[in-house]
Design an enzyme around this catalytic site. Structure first.
Site, PDB file in Angstrom:
ATOM      1  N   LYS A   1       0.818  -1.219   0.000  1.00  0.00           N
ATOM      2  CA  LYS A   1       0.000   0.000   0.000  1.00  0.00           C
ATOM      3  C   LYS A   1       0.853   1.271   0.000  1.00  0.00           C
ATOM      4  O   LYS A   1       0.626   2.178  -0.797  1.00  0.00           O
ATOM      5  CB  LYS A   1      -0.921   0.029   1.236  1.00  0.00           C
ATOM      6  CG  LYS A   1      -1.889  -1.132   1.326  1.00  0.00           C
ATOM      7  CD  LYS A   1      -2.826  -0.987   2.531  1.00  0.00           C
ATOM      8  CE  LYS A   1      -2.126  -1.035   3.884  1.00  0.00           C
ATOM      9  NZ  LYS A   1      -1.639  -2.355   4.295  1.00  0.00           N
TER      10      LYS A   1
ATOM     11  N   ARG B   1      -9.804   0.694   8.515  1.00  0.00           N
ATOM     12  CA  ARG B   1      -9.426  -0.682   8.839  1.00  0.00           C
ATOM     13  C   ARG B   1     -10.597  -1.448   9.448  1.00  0.00           C
ATOM     14  O   ARG B   1     -10.517  -2.656   9.599  1.00  0.00           O
ATOM     15  CB  ARG B   1      -8.318  -0.688   9.898  1.00  0.00           C
ATOM     16  CG  ARG B   1      -6.933  -0.383   9.403  1.00  0.00           C
ATOM     17  CD  ARG B   1      -6.241  -1.646   8.968  1.00  0.00           C
ATOM     18  NE  ARG B   1      -4.893  -1.828   9.454  1.00  0.00           N
ATOM     19  CZ  ARG B   1      -3.807  -1.164   9.049  1.00  0.00           C
ATOM     20  NH1 ARG B   1      -3.894  -0.205   8.187  1.00  0.00           N
ATOM     21  NH2 ARG B   1      -2.639  -1.475   9.520  1.00  0.00           N
TER      22      ARG B   1
ATOM     23  N   ARG C   1      11.840  -6.592   5.393  1.00  0.00           N
ATOM     24  CA  ARG C   1      11.799  -5.144   5.166  1.00  0.00           C
ATOM     25  C   ARG C   1      12.747  -4.393   6.112  1.00  0.00           C
ATOM     26  O   ARG C   1      12.814  -4.698   7.297  1.00  0.00           O
ATOM     27  CB  ARG C   1      10.365  -4.650   5.369  1.00  0.00           C
ATOM     28  CG  ARG C   1      10.242  -3.138   5.307  1.00  0.00           C
ATOM     29  CD  ARG C   1       8.830  -2.712   5.056  1.00  0.00           C
ATOM     30  NE  ARG C   1       7.943  -2.960   6.197  1.00  0.00           N
ATOM     31  CZ  ARG C   1       6.659  -2.625   6.181  1.00  0.00           C
ATOM     32  NH1 ARG C   1       6.107  -2.090   5.120  1.00  0.00           N
ATOM     33  NH2 ARG C   1       5.916  -2.874   7.249  1.00  0.00           N
TER      34      ARG C   1
ATOM     35  N   ARG D   1      11.289  -2.400  11.427  1.00  0.00           N
ATOM     36  CA  ARG D   1      10.151  -1.933  12.219  1.00  0.00           C
ATOM     37  C   ARG D   1       9.855  -2.969  13.286  1.00  0.00           C
ATOM     38  O   ARG D   1       9.885  -4.160  13.018  1.00  0.00           O
ATOM     39  CB  ARG D   1       8.917  -1.769  11.308  1.00  0.00           C
ATOM     40  CG  ARG D   1       8.646  -0.329  10.936  1.00  0.00           C
ATOM     41  CD  ARG D   1       7.606  -0.224   9.859  1.00  0.00           C
ATOM     42  NE  ARG D   1       6.304  -0.807  10.232  1.00  0.00           N
ATOM     43  CZ  ARG D   1       5.216  -0.729   9.477  1.00  0.00           C
ATOM     44  NH1 ARG D   1       5.260  -0.092   8.317  1.00  0.00           N
ATOM     45  NH2 ARG D   1       4.086  -1.274   9.857  1.00  0.00           N
TER      46      ARG D   1
ATOM     47  N   ARG E   1      -0.561  -9.458  12.755  1.00  0.00           N
ATOM     48  CA  ARG E   1      -1.120  -8.397  11.904  1.00  0.00           C
ATOM     49  C   ARG E   1      -1.942  -9.001  10.768  1.00  0.00           C
ATOM     50  O   ARG E   1      -2.993  -8.478  10.398  1.00  0.00           O
ATOM     51  CB  ARG E   1      -0.001  -7.527  11.329  1.00  0.00           C
ATOM     52  CG  ARG E   1       0.521  -6.506  12.334  1.00  0.00           C
ATOM     53  CD  ARG E   1       1.907  -6.047  12.005  1.00  0.00           C
ATOM     54  NE  ARG E   1       1.984  -5.242  10.800  1.00  0.00           N
ATOM     55  CZ  ARG E   1       3.102  -5.090  10.081  1.00  0.00           C
ATOM     56  NH1 ARG E   1       4.211  -5.686  10.450  1.00  0.00           N
ATOM     57  NH2 ARG E   1       3.083  -4.346   9.009  1.00  0.00           N
TER      58      ARG E   1
HETATM   59  P1  ADP Z   1       0.587  -2.395   7.815  1.00  0.00           P
HETATM   60  O1  ADP Z   1      -0.573  -2.177   6.898  1.00  0.00           O
HETATM   61  O2  ADP Z   1       1.772  -2.940   7.131  1.00  0.00           O
HETATM   62  O3  ADP Z   1       0.238  -3.129   9.074  1.00  0.00           O
HETATM   63  P2  ADP Z   1       0.512   0.376   8.738  1.00  0.00           P
HETATM   64  O4  ADP Z   1       1.665   1.294   8.752  1.00  0.00           O
HETATM   65  O5  ADP Z   1      -0.663   0.703   7.895  1.00  0.00           O
HETATM   66  O6  ADP Z   1       1.164  -1.004   8.306  1.00  0.00           O
HETATM   67  O7  ADP Z   1      -0.010   0.145  10.226  1.00  0.00           O
HETATM   68  C1  ADP Z   1       0.859  -0.145  11.298  1.00  0.00           C
HETATM   69  C2  ADP Z   1       0.072  -0.242  12.593  1.00  0.00           C
HETATM   70  O8  ADP Z   1      -0.546   1.030  12.874  1.00  0.00           O
HETATM   71  C3  ADP Z   1      -1.079  -1.237  12.594  1.00  0.00           C
HETATM   72  O9  ADP Z   1      -0.649  -2.536  12.945  1.00  0.00           O
HETATM   73  C4  ADP Z   1      -2.010  -0.629  13.646  1.00  0.00           C
HETATM   74  O10 ADP Z   1      -1.540  -0.904  14.961  1.00  0.00           O
HETATM   75  C5  ADP Z   1      -1.855   0.855  13.427  1.00  0.00           C
HETATM   76  N1  ADP Z   1      -2.848   1.398  12.459  1.00  0.00           N
HETATM   77  C6  ADP Z   1      -2.581   2.007  11.276  1.00  0.00           C
HETATM   78  N2  ADP Z   1      -3.717   2.408  10.670  1.00  0.00           N
HETATM   79  C7  ADP Z   1      -4.730   2.033  11.484  1.00  0.00           C
HETATM   80  C8  ADP Z   1      -6.147   2.142  11.409  1.00  0.00           C
HETATM   81  N3  ADP Z   1      -6.769   2.736  10.363  1.00  0.00           N
HETATM   82  N4  ADP Z   1      -6.875   1.636  12.434  1.00  0.00           N
HETATM   83  C9  ADP Z   1      -6.295   1.051  13.501  1.00  0.00           C
HETATM   84  N5  ADP Z   1      -4.974   0.904  13.626  1.00  0.00           N
HETATM   85  C10 ADP Z   1      -4.174   1.393  12.640  1.00  0.00           C
END
Ligand code: ADP
Ligand code: ZN
Length: 224
Positions: free
Chosen positions: A15, A90, A130, A163, A174
């Site tokens: 993404k 999400r 990564r 990370r 996740r």
């Molecule tokens: P990825 O999609 O690879 O998990 P992100 O950077 O989008 O990476 O998200 C990292 C973390 O940030 C998630 O595991 C969650 O804890 C939090 N997060 C990000 N966006 C949201 C969201 N829209 N709702 C809830 N938690 C979020």
């Protein structure tokens, strides 16, 4: 019409990378809740303090925290911006609250939701390997996109790190969290007729497929 688009996909589906490529060739402003949260954690802002424990475990940050940062981001503008969300919404609650905010701002509905589809083994490999630059945020992969010198960014010489949520167990959690939430979200947007499934294994083809949909819908609008 002010367009809002969403990139939906498992962690590791690309993404963030695809969003960055799209910002180079379109007008959309990229809004990543994950990036905003990581910045808040780094800066030790209140939102960051609330979010950190969830992020470290690979769990979702509560909806009210997410909606606060999204509203705040949209209020900062610019008003005429077209937004591209990545990693948001999400949950179904976030999707409904987003619709409410878009209506409030006279932005209408979400125009397209691109579901980036990548086989699960691939995303696990991508995430575990990564590495991210502390200096400029450039993203590498220990095998697929290695830096010239191990642990050092080609672009800025910064230190590369993993990370915290990219370790094996957190990655699996996740993915689990994603699977549980995704179906509802997919149905929600499919019901609105805006879900576009994209085969997202190859980066360049993914970008082209998304651009084709975007161009197609611009042409249709122009004929109106
Ligand atoms: P990825 O999609 O690879 O998990 P992100 O950077 O989008 O990476 O998200 C990292 C973390 O940030 C998630 O595991 C969650 O804890 C939090 N997060 C990000 N966006 C949201 C969201 N829209 N709702 C809830 N938690 C979020
Ligand atoms: Zn760098």
């Amino acid at each position: 019409m002010l367009e809002t688009i969403i990139l939906l996909g498992a962690p590791g589906s690309g993404k963030g990378t695809i969003a960055e490529e799209l910002t180079n060739v379109t007008e959309y402003i990229h809004v990543s809740t994950g990036d905003m949260l990581r910045e808040a954690v780094k800066a030790e802002h209140e939102v960051g303090l609330k979010a950190k424990k969830y992020m470290d475990e690979g769990e979702l940050v509560p909806d009210d925290v997410i909606m606060e940062i999204v509203r705040e981001r949209l209020d900062r503008g610019p008003d005429e911006a077209h937004y591209m969300f990545d990693g948001f919404p999400r949950t179904i609650e976030q999707a409904q609250l987003l619709d409410a905010v878009l209506t409030r701002d006279g932005r209408g509905r979400v125009a397209h939701v691109f579901l980036l589809e990548v086989p699960e083994e691939v995303v696990v490999d991508r995430l575990e390997g990564r590495r991210v630059c502390r200096g400029c945020g450039a993203v590498y992969h220990v095998r697929n996109i290695p830096p010239e010198k191990e642990g050092v960014c080609d672009e800025c010489g910064g230190e590369l790190y993993q990370r915290k949520d990219d370790d094996k167990n957190t990655v699996l959690n996740r993915l689990d969290v994603f699977r549980k939430q995704a179906e509802e979200l997919i149905n929600y947007y499919d019901g609105q007729g805006v879900l576009r499934r994209i085969d997202a294994l190859d980066r360049e083809k993914t970008v082209q497929a998304i651009l084709a949909v975007l161009n197609d819908s611009t042409e249709t609008h122009d004929q109106d």
